[in-house]
Design a protein around this motif. Structure first.
Motif, PDB file in Angstrom:
ATOM      1  N   LYS A 219      33.686  35.511  41.724  1.00 36.98           N
ATOM      2  CA  LYS A 219      32.439  34.787  41.990  1.00 36.98           C
ATOM      3  C   LYS A 219      31.222  35.618  41.579  1.00 36.98           C
ATOM      4  N   GLU A 220      31.239  36.915  41.915  1.00 37.46           N
ATOM      5  CA  GLU A 220      30.123  37.790  41.540  1.00 37.46           C
ATOM      6  C   GLU A 220      30.049  37.949  40.023  1.00 37.46           C
ATOM      7  N   LEU A 221      31.206  38.020  39.393  1.00 38.70           N
ATOM      8  CA  LEU A 221      31.243  38.161  37.941  1.00 38.70           C
ATOM      9  C   LEU A 221      30.631  36.948  37.265  1.00 38.70           C
ATOM     10  N   ILE A 222      30.948  35.781  37.750  1.00 34.65           N
ATOM     11  CA  ILE A 222      30.378  34.552  37.193  1.00 34.65           C
ATOM     12  C   ILE A 222      28.856  34.523  37.382  1.00 34.65           C
ATOM     13  N   SER A 223      28.392  34.993  38.541  1.00 38.95           N
ATOM     14  CA  SER A 223      26.956  34.975  38.836  1.00 38.95           C
ATOM     15  C   SER A 223      26.177  35.984  38.007  1.00 38.95           C
ATOM     16  N   TYR A 224      26.781  37.155  37.741  1.00 41.29           N
ATOM     17  CA  TYR A 224      26.045  38.252  37.105  1.00 41.29           C
ATOM     18  C   TYR A 224      26.693  38.698  35.793  1.00 41.29           C
ATOM     19  N   CYS A 225      27.396  37.808  35.109  1.00 40.82           N
ATOM     20  CA  CYS A 225      28.167  38.220  33.931  1.00 40.82           C
ATOM     21  C   CYS A 225      27.313  38.849  32.835  1.00 40.82           C
ATOM     22  N   LYS A 226      26.049  38.459  32.730  1.00 37.20           N
ATOM     23  CA  LYS A 226      25.187  39.020  31.691  1.00 37.20           C
ATOM     24  C   LYS A 226      24.653  40.400  32.046  1.00 37.20           C
ATOM     25  N   GLU A 227      24.855  40.821  33.289  1.00 37.16           N
ATOM     26  CA  GLU A 227      24.331  42.115  33.730  1.00 37.16           C
ATOM     27  C   GLU A 227      25.422  43.145  34.005  1.00 37.16           C
ATOM     28  N   ILE A 228      26.675  42.710  34.091  1.00 39.82           N
ATOM     29  CA  ILE A 228      27.771  43.617  34.443  1.00 39.82           C
ATOM     30  C   ILE A 228      28.341  44.273  33.196  1.00 39.82           C
ATOM     31  N   ASP A 229      28.407  45.602  33.210  1.00 42.90           N
ATOM     32  CA  ASP A 229      28.892  46.369  32.064  1.00 42.90           C
ATOM     33  C   ASP A 229      30.316  46.871  32.241  1.00 42.90           C
ATOM     34  N   ILE A 230      30.848  46.861  33.463  1.00 41.84           N
ATOM     35  CA  ILE A 230      32.190  47.382  33.681  1.00 41.84           C
ATOM     36  C   ILE A 230      32.747  46.818  34.988  1.00 41.84           C
ATOM     37  N   ILE A 231      34.066  46.647  35.020  1.00 42.57           N
ATOM     38  CA  ILE A 231      34.757  46.201  36.227  1.00 42.57           C
ATOM     39  C   ILE A 231      35.745  47.285  36.642  1.00 42.57           C
ATOM     40  N   ILE A 232      35.629  47.766  37.873  1.00 45.51           N
ATOM     41  CA  ILE A 232      36.549  48.762  38.424  1.00 45.51           C
ATOM     42  C   ILE A 232      37.384  48.034  39.473  1.00 45.51           C
ATOM     43  N   LEU A 233      38.684  47.963  39.257  1.00 44.96           N
ATOM     44  CA  LEU A 233      39.513  46.987  39.953  1.00 44.96           C
ATOM     45  C   LEU A 233      40.784  47.616  40.497  1.00 44.96           C
ATOM     46  N   ASP A 234      41.156  47.265  41.726  1.00 46.61           N
ATOM     47  CA  ASP A 234      42.430  47.700  42.283  1.00 46.61           C
ATOM     48  C   ASP A 234      43.529  46.740  41.829  1.00 46.61           C
TER      49      ASP A 234
ATOM     50  N   PRO B  86      45.789  41.590  48.413  1.00 48.25           N
ATOM     51  CA  PRO B  86      46.277  40.303  48.939  1.00 48.25           C
ATOM     52  C   PRO B  86      45.570  39.147  48.239  1.00 48.25           C
ATOM     53  N   GLY B  87      46.246  37.998  48.203  1.00 48.56           N
ATOM     54  CA  GLY B  87      45.664  36.877  47.474  1.00 48.56           C
ATOM     55  C   GLY B  87      45.832  37.090  45.981  1.00 48.56           C
ATOM     56  N   MET B  88      44.767  36.917  45.234  1.00 48.30           N
ATOM     57  CA  MET B  88      44.811  37.132  43.794  1.00 48.30           C
ATOM     58  C   MET B  88      44.974  38.622  43.492  1.00 48.30           C
ATOM     59  N   SER B  89      45.963  38.978  42.688  1.00 49.87           N
ATOM     60  CA  SER B  89      46.181  40.383  42.348  1.00 49.87           C
ATOM     61  C   SER B  89      45.218  40.838  41.260  1.00 49.87           C
ATOM     62  N   GLY B  90      45.193  42.141  41.033  1.00 50.79           N
ATOM     63  CA  GLY B  90      44.337  42.675  39.988  1.00 50.79           C
ATOM     64  C   GLY B  90      44.696  42.140  38.611  1.00 50.79           C
ATOM     65  N   LEU B  91      45.997  42.088  38.302  1.00 43.93           N
ATOM     66  CA  LEU B  91      46.422  41.593  36.989  1.00 43.93           C
ATOM     67  C   LEU B  91      46.104  40.111  36.817  1.00 43.93           C
ATOM     68  N   GLU B  92      46.194  39.354  37.888  1.00 48.06           N
ATOM     69  CA  GLU B  92      45.826  37.932  37.806  1.00 48.06           C
ATOM     70  C   GLU B  92      44.343  37.769  37.501  1.00 48.06           C
ATOM     71  N   LEU B  93      43.533  38.625  38.105  1.00 44.02           N
ATOM     72  CA  LEU B  93      42.103  38.570  37.820  1.00 44.02           C
ATOM     73  C   LEU B  93      41.817  38.974  36.373  1.00 44.02           C
ATOM     74  N   VAL B  94      42.514  40.000  35.890  1.00 47.18           N
ATOM     75  CA  VAL B  94      42.340  40.424  34.496  1.00 47.18           C
ATOM     76  C   VAL B  94      42.636  39.266  33.549  1.00 47.18           C
ATOM     77  N   THR B  95      43.695  38.522  33.819  1.00 49.69           N
ATOM     78  CA  THR B  95      44.050  37.372  32.984  1.00 49.69           C
ATOM     79  C   THR B  95      42.910  36.359  32.936  1.00 49.69           C
ATOM     80  N   LYS B  96      42.299  36.088  34.085  1.00 45.97           N
ATOM     81  CA  LYS B  96      41.186  35.138  34.139  1.00 45.97           C
ATOM     82  C   LYS B  96      39.966  35.681  33.394  1.00 45.97           C
TER      83      LYS B  96
END
Length: 298
Positions: free
Chosen positions: A43-58, A62-72
């Protein structure tokens, strides 16, 4: 517009540790967005996608995994270009390889030192900025694809490599796909080939943020100042070949052609695998490794 880093981890303590490491690494131009789930991070990525330069991800959440988010993330053109650094406590090679193929820039295996962490983050940001600069340059450069069938060039420094990457990319049917791969191959020919900066030396130079200074120092030395990287462009009926040759002694190229989980936490070493798996249909090294054919099928 303030640039941002997106940090996603379900452990609040880890979020605080990462922020602390980043503050130690001196990134004053950045704001940190901290999220406790992949869903919140998206949700934050969608809101600020033009300002975000990097994603640091576990990786494990629980819920959506890191690899699932990477796919999206990688499937959405609004932010598919943003580099992702993923934390993991696992040494499962299949998961690491899967992550690299999905488009993860780097893995961090817990626990890790703040100096290693910040060197990797800085490298990822440099990668992002270089990619963005190439994209902008491609948008404003003249399309040459239909005009040239054979051409030869020589370069000897990083500035020329950057400019040549944009010009050469225009000779391919999909410039934006090959530009970064060309850049990686040309930089490799200069730093490792002509200047003989070893893999281990670059690791240390990156940790100390001294890589560019060392490259410039070696470029003007008596030993190296006249060395060139020679580039030949050949367009055939069914393929394009970009031949790049340096004046070095070659290297053990075979172990760098694929994403290797054993190097997943190193602060460099993915450029050739990126070029081989993403930018080109294949790379063919010749002889000892100081010459490579970058091939795109038509």
């Amino acid at each position: 517009m303030t640039r941002k880093m997106l940090i996603i981890d379900d452990d609040v303590n880890n979020l605080e540790i990462i922020e602390g490491f980043l503050r130690m690494g001196n990134f004053p131009e950045y704001q940190f967005i901290k999220c406790k789930s992949a869903e919140e991070g998206l949700k934050e990525l969608i809101s600020y996608c033009k300002e975000i330069d990097i994603i640091i991800l576990d990786q494990m959440m629980p819920g959506m995994s890191g690899l699932e988010l990477v796919t999206k993330v990688k499937a959405d053109p609004r932010f598919s270009h943003i580099p992702i650094v993923m934390q993991t406590a696992s040494n499962d090679k299949s998961k690491l390889v899967e992550g690299f193929r999905l488009g993860i820039y780097h893995y961090l295996t817990k626990p890790y030192l703040s100096s290693v962490f910040n060197a990797i983050i800085r490298g990822a940001l440099d990668f992002f900025n270089h990619q963005r600069e190439l994209s902008i340059a491609l948008e404003h450069s003249r399309v040459l694809y239909d005009c040239i069938e054979n051409a030869s060039f020589t370069i000897n420094n990083l500035e020329q490599a950057s400019k040549m990457s944009v010009s050469l990319a225009q000779l391919f049917p999909y410039p934006e796909k090959v530009a970064l791969g060309i850049s990686e191959i040309l930089v490799n020919a200069i730093e490792h080939g002509n200047l003989n900066i070893t893999y281990e030396e670059k690791t240390e130079l990156n940790l100390k943020s001294q890589w560019k200074q060392e490259v410039e120092r070696r470029l003007v030395s008596e030993e190296n100042k006249n060395k060139q990287v020679t580039i030949h462009f050949i367009k055939k009926k069914d393929e394009i070949i970009l031949n790049v040759k340096d004046e070095g002694e070659g290297f053990d190229y075979a172990r760098f052609l694929e994403f290797d989980p054993s190097r997943s936490t190193h602060n460099h070493g993915r450029g050739i695998a990126f070029a081989n798996n993403i930018s080109f249909d294949r790379l063919e090294y010749v002889g000892v490794g100081n010459q490579v054919n970058c091939i795109v099928k038509l």
